[in-house]
Every structure is written in C-alpha cells, then in structure tokens.
Design an enzyme around this catalytic site. Sequence first.
Site, PDB file in Angstrom:
ATOM      1  N   CYS A   1      -6.503  64.178  12.693  1.00  0.00           N
ATOM      2  CA  CYS A   1      -7.720  64.482  12.693  1.00  0.00           C
ATOM      3  C   CYS A   1      -9.195  63.581  12.872  1.00  0.00           C
ATOM      4  O   CYS A   1      -9.306  62.659  11.789  1.00  0.00           O
ATOM      5  CB  CYS A   1      -8.016  66.088  11.668  1.00  0.00           C
ATOM      6  SG  CYS A   1      -7.861  65.549  10.379  1.00  0.00           S
TER       7      CYS A   1
ATOM      8  N   CYS B   1      -9.276  63.122   8.930  1.00  0.00           N
ATOM      9  CA  CYS B   1      -8.628  62.443   8.763  1.00  0.00           C
ATOM     10  C   CYS B   1      -9.106  60.702   8.371  1.00  0.00           C
ATOM     11  O   CYS B   1      -8.977  60.072   7.372  1.00  0.00           O
ATOM     12  CB  CYS B   1      -7.180  62.265   8.790  1.00  0.00           C
ATOM     13  SG  CYS B   1      -6.927  64.026   9.421  1.00  0.00           S
TER      14      CYS B   1
ATOM     15  N   ASP C   1     -30.817  43.908  38.274  1.00  0.00           N
ATOM     16  CA  ASP C   1     -30.547  42.144  39.622  1.00  0.00           C
ATOM     17  C   ASP C   1     -30.343  42.030  40.582  1.00  0.00           C
ATOM     18  O   ASP C   1     -30.114  42.532  40.809  1.00  0.00           O
ATOM     19  CB  ASP C   1     -29.910  41.601  38.222  1.00  0.00           C
ATOM     20  CG  ASP C   1     -29.613  40.407  38.219  1.00  0.00           C
ATOM     21  OD1 ASP C   1     -30.569  39.087  38.635  1.00  0.00           O
ATOM     22  OD2 ASP C   1     -27.875  39.610  39.015  1.00  0.00           O
TER      23      ASP C   1
HETATM   24  P1  ADP Z   1     -31.334  36.477  40.225  1.00  0.00           P
HETATM   25  O1  ADP Z   1     -31.793  37.114  38.685  1.00  0.00           O
HETATM   26  O2  ADP Z   1     -31.988  37.559  40.833  1.00  0.00           O
HETATM   27  O3  ADP Z   1     -29.871  37.365  39.356  1.00  0.00           O
HETATM   28  P2  ADP Z   1     -30.811  33.971  38.828  1.00  0.00           P
HETATM   29  O4  ADP Z   1     -31.429  34.106  38.299  1.00  0.00           O
HETATM   30  O5  ADP Z   1     -29.411  33.740  38.923  1.00  0.00           O
HETATM   31  O6  ADP Z   1     -31.209  35.038  39.702  1.00  0.00           O
HETATM   32  O7  ADP Z   1     -31.857  32.935  39.819  1.00  0.00           O
HETATM   33  C1  ADP Z   1     -32.891  32.257  39.783  1.00  0.00           C
HETATM   34  C2  ADP Z   1     -33.209  31.751  40.966  1.00  0.00           C
HETATM   35  O8  ADP Z   1     -33.501  30.128  40.369  1.00  0.00           O
HETATM   36  C3  ADP Z   1     -32.461  31.820  42.120  1.00  0.00           C
HETATM   37  O9  ADP Z   1     -32.976  32.263  43.386  1.00  0.00           O
HETATM   38  C4  ADP Z   1     -32.559  30.844  42.403  1.00  0.00           C
HETATM   39  O10 ADP Z   1     -33.887  29.854  43.057  1.00  0.00           O
HETATM   40  C5  ADP Z   1     -32.751  29.555  40.972  1.00  0.00           C
HETATM   41  N1  ADP Z   1     -31.444  28.998  40.741  1.00  0.00           N
HETATM   42  C6  ADP Z   1     -30.681  29.581  39.374  1.00  0.00           C
HETATM   43  N2  ADP Z   1     -29.646  28.709  39.786  1.00  0.00           N
HETATM   44  C7  ADP Z   1     -29.794  27.973  40.565  1.00  0.00           C
HETATM   45  C8  ADP Z   1     -28.598  27.426  40.885  1.00  0.00           C
HETATM   46  N3  ADP Z   1     -27.471  26.399  40.267  1.00  0.00           N
HETATM   47  N4  ADP Z   1     -28.876  26.301  42.517  1.00  0.00           N
HETATM   48  C9  ADP Z   1     -30.014  26.562  42.717  1.00  0.00           C
HETATM   49  N5  ADP Z   1     -31.340  26.872  42.566  1.00  0.00           N
HETATM   50  C10 ADP Z   1     -30.703  27.881  41.952  1.00  0.00           C
HETATM   51 MG    MG Z   2     -27.904  37.040  38.916  1.00  0.00          MG
END
Ligand code: ADP
Ligand code: MG
Length: 704
Positions: free
Chosen positions: A16, A19, A401
């Site tokens: 319960c 408990c 996101d």
């Molecule tokens: P979201 O917020 O849409 O999930 P992210 O925060 O992961 O996107 O990334 C935001 C932006 O940063 C992407 O749209 C890209 O332009 C750039 N970016 C992030 N990581 C990478 C990577 N490994 N190579 C190239 N561009 C990247």
């Molecule tokens: Mg993301």
Amino acid sequence: MANLQTLEIPVKGMDCAECVLHVEHALAGLPGVDSVQVYLTSEKAVLKADPAQITLPAIRKAVEGAGYSVPDAPDLSQPPKGNAVATLADFTRPVLTLFGVVFGAVLFIVVAGEWLGLFEQITERVPWYVGLAIVLAGGYPVFLNVIRATLKRQVISHTLMSIGALAALVVGQWATAAVVVFFMRVGNYAERFTTERARRAVKDLTAMAPQTARVEREGTEIEVPVAEVRLGETVVVRPGEKVPVDGEVLSGQATIDQAAITGESMPVEVAAGSRVYAASLAQLGSLRVRTKATGRDTTFGRVIQMVEEAEAHRADVQRVADKFSAYYLPVVAGIAALTFLLRRDPLATAAVLVVACSCSFALATPIAMLASIGAGAKRGLLIKGGKYLETLARADVLLVDKTGTLTLGQPEIKDVVPLDGVAKEDLLTLAASAERYSEHPLAEAVREAARQQGIRLLQPESFEAIPGQGVSAKLDGNTIQVGSRRMLPERVTHPAAETLEAQGKTLLWVIRDGKVAGILAAADTIRPEVPQALAEVRKLGIHQIELLTGDNERTAAELAGRLGVSYRANLLPEQKIAIVKEYQAQGHAVVMVGDGVNDAPALAQADVGIAMGAAGSDVAVEAAHLALMREDWRLVPEAFRIARRTMRVVKTNIAFTAVYNLIGLSLAAVGILPPILAAAAQSLPDIGILANSSRLLKPLVSAK
Ligand code: ADP
Ligand code: MG
C-alpha cells in the site's frame, strides 16, 4: 556529508501507499542516511548514505522493525522460479481466505438484518468470548500493524477503524466489530490486488528481457547468461530468438520485431552495419552481432530502469493527497471525540471512526500514475514520472525542433554549387572529410553524397562540432568549416543561395581558410504523420505551436507555413532554451519535442521535454521527461491524451472520496449510520477508486 554512496535494497511485503511512507520513514531515521526513495512497484529502497556509518544489518533491522522484510540473497538477475514445490500454506491460504469471505458476508447479512429488524438476536446468543475470539482471529494482521505503528507513535488509517471496532466490542456488539474487521481485510486485499496489477505492468516489461546469449568464443558457439557477455564479443542470433545485446550487425540478414523497445510490432529489415537492440525478436534469418552494450546499459535495460524509477517523480497532486491524509486522520479523531462528548453514543462514535477511513485514497493517485506509465511503456512511450503526466495534462504551449524531429532527419544533398573556381569534386571531398566524425544528420547526407560520387575521404587532423552551427576541421593544413550562415566570417550573399533557400532547402556553406568555397543544399522530407498529429494536438486545445530551428529563415518559413505554425529560425541551442524560459516566465507550461544532442538542454528546461526516436540517442533520452521509443508523431497527441485521462481519473477519485466521506461522516455523527453499515460504506469507495485507477492499465485506443 562526505562520500555518499547509492545503495539499492530489495524490500518485500509492501502492498500500500502507506507502506512506502513507513519504510521511507524507518530508513530516513538511520544514521548516515542522506536520502531515501522507496519504490512500491519495483519493491526496493534506494538509499544515498555514508558507507562509513551505515551497515546492511542496520538497514535490515529498520525495514523489519517497520513490518517488512529484506530478502536474504538479493538476486535480481534471476527470474522467479516457476516450478517451486507447493507448500502446505499454498493450500491452506486460499481455503482460509474463502472461509473468511463467506463467514464475513454471512455475518454482515445477519447483523444488517438484525439492525433492520428482519432477524432477532442471533448474534446476541453467542457467548462474548466466542465473539472476541472471532474478532481477534479475523483481525490479528490488521491489529498487529496498528500496534506496531502506535508503538512508533504513528497513526495509520486502520488505527481509527480499530478503535471503532474496539468501541463496538466494549458495548457488547462483537458482531459489529467482526464486520468492521472483515471490511478492513477486504480493503487490504483490494489494495494488494491493485498493487500487484500495477506491478505486473512493469514486470511484463522486465519479462521481455533476454536471458541467454550465444557467444562465439574460441571458434565455437556457447550459450551463456547475458550478464556474462563481454563488450566487443560476437553473439549469434537465430530465427525466433531474442537479440541479447545492443550492437552492430556484422553479417547476416533478418527481419526483426522491435516491439519490446518501440511498441511497434511491424518488423524491420536489418543487415550488416545495422544497429540492433536487446529484447528485439529475430523472425526470419540469422545475425552475427558485435556487442556494444549489455544488461542495464542497453536501451531496453535503461527503459526498464526508468519505468521502475518513475515513482520517484511524484506528481504534486500526490503530495497533496499525502498531506491531506496527515491532516485528515486527526480531524476525524476530533469529530469522533466531539460525537462522544456531545451525544454520549459509543456506537455513533464508532461509526464515525469506521466510516471516515477511505484507505485507498492515498493509493489511488500513485496507482493511476503507475498504470498509465506501464501502459505507455508497452506502446513505446516512456514516461519518467507522474509529475510529467500532471504537467502534460495542463500544458498549453508546444515547441518543436525541426531537423530530425519534424523532418525525417535523413536529408539528401540536392545541389552542389562550387564557387571561386573550386572543382565540384574537390568541394565534396573537403565537405565530406570535414564532416567525417560528425553525428549530425546533415553530415551523414554530405558523406552519402560523396560516397555516391566514389570520393575517398581525407583524414582530418583535428575536428570540432559546433552545436547548432556546423563543424570545423583541419585538412592538409587548411581550416575547413561546413555549416550554416553563422559560420561565415562576414555577410556573404550569393544569388544561388537565395534561390535554393526559397525552395525550402537547408544550405551548408563550405569555407576554406575563411573563404567560401561553395554551397551544398540539402532537402529533408517532413514526416508524413506530422500534419495529422499537429491537428490532433490543436484539437486538444493547444493552439500555441511554434517551430524552433537552427536552420535558415526561408526554409523555416516554408515549412512552418505548410504546417500552419509560427516559427523562429537561426537559433543556437542556448537561444532555444531562452525561448522556453520566456514562455515559462509568462506562466505557460511548455512542452518541447526535440531530438539529438543539440536539443537536450532545451528538452531539460521545458516543463515536459519529449525526445523523439529515443532508441539510439542517449543524451536526449537522459535529458527528456518523456521519450518516444519510435519515431512516430502519433505518440505525441497520444501522450497528451494519456496524461489528461490519468488526471481525470485522479481528480474524480479525490473529489468522489471527499464528498462521499463528508456525507458518511455527517450521517455517522448524527447516529443515522450504524457502525455496521459504516464499515460497508467505507469500503465501497475504496473498491471503486481502485477499479477506477486500474482502468488505466488498459491501453488507450488511439483516436483515428
Ligand atoms: P534544428 O534546430 O533544425 O534541429 P540544428 O540545430 O541541428 O537544426 O542545426 C542548425 C543548423 O546548423 C543546420 O540547419 C545547419 O545549417 C547547421 N549545422 C549543424 N550541424 C551541422 C553539420 N554537422 N554540418 C553542417 N551543418 C550543420
Ligand atoms: Mg534537431
């Protein structure tokens, strides 16, 4: 306190909610104990304590002093044995229970009949000592509990009822006392039954854990318990067997059913290079798998652990219920005292004491929460605590996101635009080599584009991921950056860039030693179920839906427009956190759906963070409060519905108990309700509440 250690102690005999509090109380009082958390469903206590001051015998003594037990050799890895030899108690217990139930029911009818004037003086003809013996025989387990609590100066719900029974005995109504005792026992059984059912929801999950593995050792295959598989070892999975570990397929092909983890029983195809998860079932074909995680460290193991520990995140409403119980019992004792003083009627007093105790009240909320958490886990929805169900039920803002959450997270490079006299192939080589060690979906897209061109990657001398922006690497002495516009040293525009962005594509700028070498444009597909899921969320009354993305303005606008939501673009991970805080400061309860590493802080900041496609991304699962074990947006409105249904049940329980007890108390105090009916009356809501809560164990049928 220095050097705290976490100890996990199995505890048996808790049926319960009270408990749990008793055991917590007993352990918290030990020297060296910093904090205690007791779990009803997983039957354990987790202590943070100073190992120099605490000993196992001391813990055992405290638990036993509270009326519960610590099993001798706590062996949690072994499933309970099914073929244990039946003992004498296995036969006598059900017989005694049946006898008790029949006897109690007959007694109730007789006493009620006497009160209504249907029969005369049947029970009065029984000598008082026989009556006393019946009351003691029926009630000794309850009385023992009450005495034990009283010695510790605790008042439990059965304390009042026992005093009521005693009062009835004193005025010579042994049969009434026996009926009160009978209903106390019925209440106990109802609680135990419901606790067991809630426990089963977790145990069903645990039962899906693989037990043995076939390991390749010294050229042969041997079968060993999963606990003995070492990391890096190769295990073999045959058709019809469970994958015993998390790992990577080395060779073979199979269709596997991952329902244990994702709640989705549609089989998936796996082959060399695929990741597989422990507890999924191989249907057709065999696999050789390299072990990456075993036991508790597997995705499945962590899900179980989180479900087991979900009890620790108690809902506020449960705290209110706990507090209410603490005030309620003294108030009832007061009313009983007044009744006795003003009316000099021991039977009315007994009735007050008996009717007031709605014992399941305290249990109802945790059971409702656990039931929903258990039912959720089976469908691929991992809920880390009742607290989050409570918040989710009243949430009014949904932040999402983009990359990997709204979109499939499998972008493809559609355009390669070299600038400044760079060759197309060189541009891809630079970009893909710089992205060699990035786990971002965009990096995978770049590597895939290079693979299709048959390009060999270079070995970067250094590599750095910049969350929400891109990557930076050193190749042959040059600094290569790939990422969003934020990576650019100055504002650069290019006609090609504008055209591509207007098409909703994500641009990756490739920069060599500070100069733009070219642009790659990626396109990602929106998950097909998203529009429908968002429509359902809106129908549930959540109208504030906003897209948060690190991607560029035009791409975000294009997608947000299609989904009919607002958006903010060009965000860094910390800006996403700031937006969550901004809504919270306005008094909103914020739900955030995200994936991947860069969303983890925002997920943790949100009132309820929901991680998408959790089988795989560890960081997001740790940070989030809810995790969708498969990448399926339909689980989002489902989570809202489960939360609301749970809170509806909890609130109904509380309101119903309050009103019912108020009426019962009034009728008892003025003498309309005799103790015998009071006893029956108090057990009715208990059973109703428990049934109402355990209704949640049945999974919700998805609305179409
Ligand atoms: P979201 O917020 O849409 O999930 P992210 O925060 O992961 O996107 O990334 C935001 C932006 O940063 C992407 O749209 C890209 O332009 C750039 N970016 C992030 N990581 C990478 C990577 N490994 N190579 C190239 N561009 C990247
Ligand atoms: Mg993301």
